[in-house]
Design an enzyme around this catalytic site. Structure first.
Site, PDB file in Angstrom:
ATOM      1  CE  LYS A  14      -2.242  -0.920   3.613  1.00  0.00           C
ATOM      2  NZ  LYS A  14      -1.855  -2.351   4.270  1.00  0.00           N
ATOM      3  NE  ARG A  89      -4.498  -1.516  10.031  1.00  0.00           N
ATOM      4  CZ  ARG A  89      -3.432  -1.184   9.285  1.00  0.00           C
ATOM      5  NH1 ARG A  89      -3.353   0.181   8.712  1.00  0.00           N
ATOM      6  NH2 ARG A  89      -2.340  -2.029   8.808  1.00  0.00           N
ATOM      7  NE  ARG A 128       7.184  -2.083   6.122  1.00  0.00           N
ATOM      8  CZ  ARG A 128       5.912  -2.198   5.876  1.00  0.00           C
ATOM      9  NH1 ARG A 128       5.473  -1.524   4.923  1.00  0.00           N
ATOM     10  NH2 ARG A 128       5.187  -2.412   6.745  1.00  0.00           N
ATOM     11  NE  ARG A 134       6.361  -0.073  10.226  1.00  0.00           N
ATOM     12  CZ  ARG A 134       5.057  -0.139   9.445  1.00  0.00           C
ATOM     13  NH1 ARG A 134       4.975   0.362   8.517  1.00  0.00           N
ATOM     14  NH2 ARG A 134       4.178  -0.876  10.098  1.00  0.00           N
ATOM     15  NE  ARG A 146       2.276  -5.044  11.299  1.00  0.00           N
ATOM     16  CZ  ARG A 146       3.417  -4.655  10.648  1.00  0.00           C
ATOM     17  NH1 ARG A 146       4.550  -5.434  11.211  1.00  0.00           N
ATOM     18  NH2 ARG A 146       3.431  -4.219   9.780  1.00  0.00           N
TER      19      ARG A 146
HETATM   20  P1  ADP Z   1       1.028  -1.908   7.873  1.00  0.00           P
HETATM   21  O1  ADP Z   1      -0.048  -1.896   6.937  1.00  0.00           O
HETATM   22  O2  ADP Z   1       2.372  -2.746   7.445  1.00  0.00           O
HETATM   23  O3  ADP Z   1       0.577  -2.881   8.966  1.00  0.00           O
HETATM   24  P2  ADP Z   1       0.918   0.850   8.877  1.00  0.00           P
HETATM   25  O4  ADP Z   1       1.573   1.533   9.069  1.00  0.00           O
HETATM   26  O5  ADP Z   1      -0.325   0.910   7.904  1.00  0.00           O
HETATM   27  O6  ADP Z   1       1.600  -0.649   8.601  1.00  0.00           O
HETATM   28  O7  ADP Z   1       0.478   0.307  10.295  1.00  0.00           O
HETATM   29  C1  ADP Z   1       1.134   0.241  11.462  1.00  0.00           C
HETATM   30  C2  ADP Z   1       0.314   0.010  12.783  1.00  0.00           C
HETATM   31  O8  ADP Z   1      -0.643   1.054  13.003  1.00  0.00           O
HETATM   32  C3  ADP Z   1      -0.833  -0.967  12.814  1.00  0.00           C
HETATM   33  O9  ADP Z   1      -0.371  -2.282  12.973  1.00  0.00           O
HETATM   34  C4  ADP Z   1      -1.705  -0.467  13.842  1.00  0.00           C
HETATM   35  O10 ADP Z   1      -1.406  -0.745  14.907  1.00  0.00           O
HETATM   36  C5  ADP Z   1      -1.844   1.002  13.646  1.00  0.00           C
HETATM   37  N1  ADP Z   1      -2.726   1.470  12.855  1.00  0.00           N
HETATM   38  C6  ADP Z   1      -2.642   2.225  11.526  1.00  0.00           C
HETATM   39  N2  ADP Z   1      -3.718   2.170  11.044  1.00  0.00           N
HETATM   40  C7  ADP Z   1      -4.561   1.921  11.957  1.00  0.00           C
HETATM   41  C8  ADP Z   1      -6.030   1.973  11.889  1.00  0.00           C
HETATM   42  N3  ADP Z   1      -6.943   2.538  10.875  1.00  0.00           N
HETATM   43  N4  ADP Z   1      -6.967   1.598  12.794  1.00  0.00           N
HETATM   44  C9  ADP Z   1      -5.978   1.052  13.972  1.00  0.00           C
HETATM   45  N5  ADP Z   1      -4.739   0.874  14.229  1.00  0.00           N
HETATM   46  C10 ADP Z   1      -4.011   1.281  12.961  1.00  0.00           C
END
Ligand code: ADP
Length: 193
Positions: A14, A89, A128, A134, A146
């Site tokens: 994404k 999400r 990554r 991260r 996750r």
């Molecule tokens: P990835 O899609 O690779 O897991 P993101 O950077 O989108 O990476 O998200 C990292 C973390 O941030 C998630 O595991 C979650 O803990 C939190 N997070 C991100 N977006 C949301 C969301 N819309 N609702 C709840 N938690 C979120």
């Protein structure tokens, strides 16, 4: 206004595809992951509260991310459209987003859902983790959490938008440029409509 959701599990690409799409279509990129990480870097109360969830690979509570997106929408009144990345999400987040956009007289045009098999996802995230800094990409247990959060809570977001015929699945494996072209094709079909 043209608003799209780039959807898919952690590691589906994404972030990579978002960068290209926003520059081609002039959209404002709203990534809740990036917004949360910048709150953490700024050591804000919101960031401190979110960090404990993120470190465990759990979703941050809906109220927190919905409020963050609501402010981001208000702070970008001049945007030509938004690309939502990592949001919504949960079904509750999707319903809140639909409402916020309706209040602004707009809606989601399309949900582009990247499909990648689970072994490939884990491999990409661990890779990554070697360079991204991260911590949630470095530990296999966190990555597993996750994915399980995604199956339990996030996959249903696609069903929510399927009800409105807005979901298009795109193969997220293979050449990055080819994936980008597939995404552009779907946008062009709609953007002109
Ligand atoms: P990835 O899609 O690779 O897991 P993101 O950077 O989108 O990476 O998200 C990292 C973390 O941030 C998630 O595991 C979650 O803990 C939190 N997070 C991100 N977006 C949301 C969301 N819309 N609702 C709840 N938690 C979120």
């Amino acid at each position: 206004m043209f608003n799209l959701i780039l959807f898919g599990p952690p590691g589906s690409g994404k972030g990579t595809q978002s960068e290209r799409l926003i520059s081609k279509y002039g959209l404002k990129h709203l990534s809740t992951g990036d917004l949360l990480r910048s709150e953490i870097a700024g050591q804000t109360p919101l960031g401190l509260a979110a960090k404990s969830f993120m470190d465990k690979g759990q979703l941050v509570p809906d109220e927190v991310v919905i409020e963050m997106i609501s402010s981001a929408l208000d702070n970008n009144p001049q945007a030509h459209g938004f690309l939502f990345d990592g949001f919504p999400r949960t079904v509750a987040q999707a319903e809140a987003l639909d409402k916020l956009l309706a209040q602004k007289g707009t809606s989601i045009a399309v949900v582009l859902a990247l499909e990648v098999n689970e072994d490939e996802l884990t491999k990409r995230l661990l890779n990554r983790g070697l360079t991204s800094g991260r911590s949630d990409d470095r530990d296999e247990g966190t990555i597993r959490s996750r994915h399980s959060e995604y199956q339990k809570k996030t996959a249903a977001v696609a069903d929510h938008y399927k009800k409105y015929g807005k979901v298009v699945f795109v193969k997220g494996e293979g050449d990055i440029d080819e994936i980008f072209q597939s995404l552009c094709k779907e946008i062009d079909l709609r953007d002109r409509a």
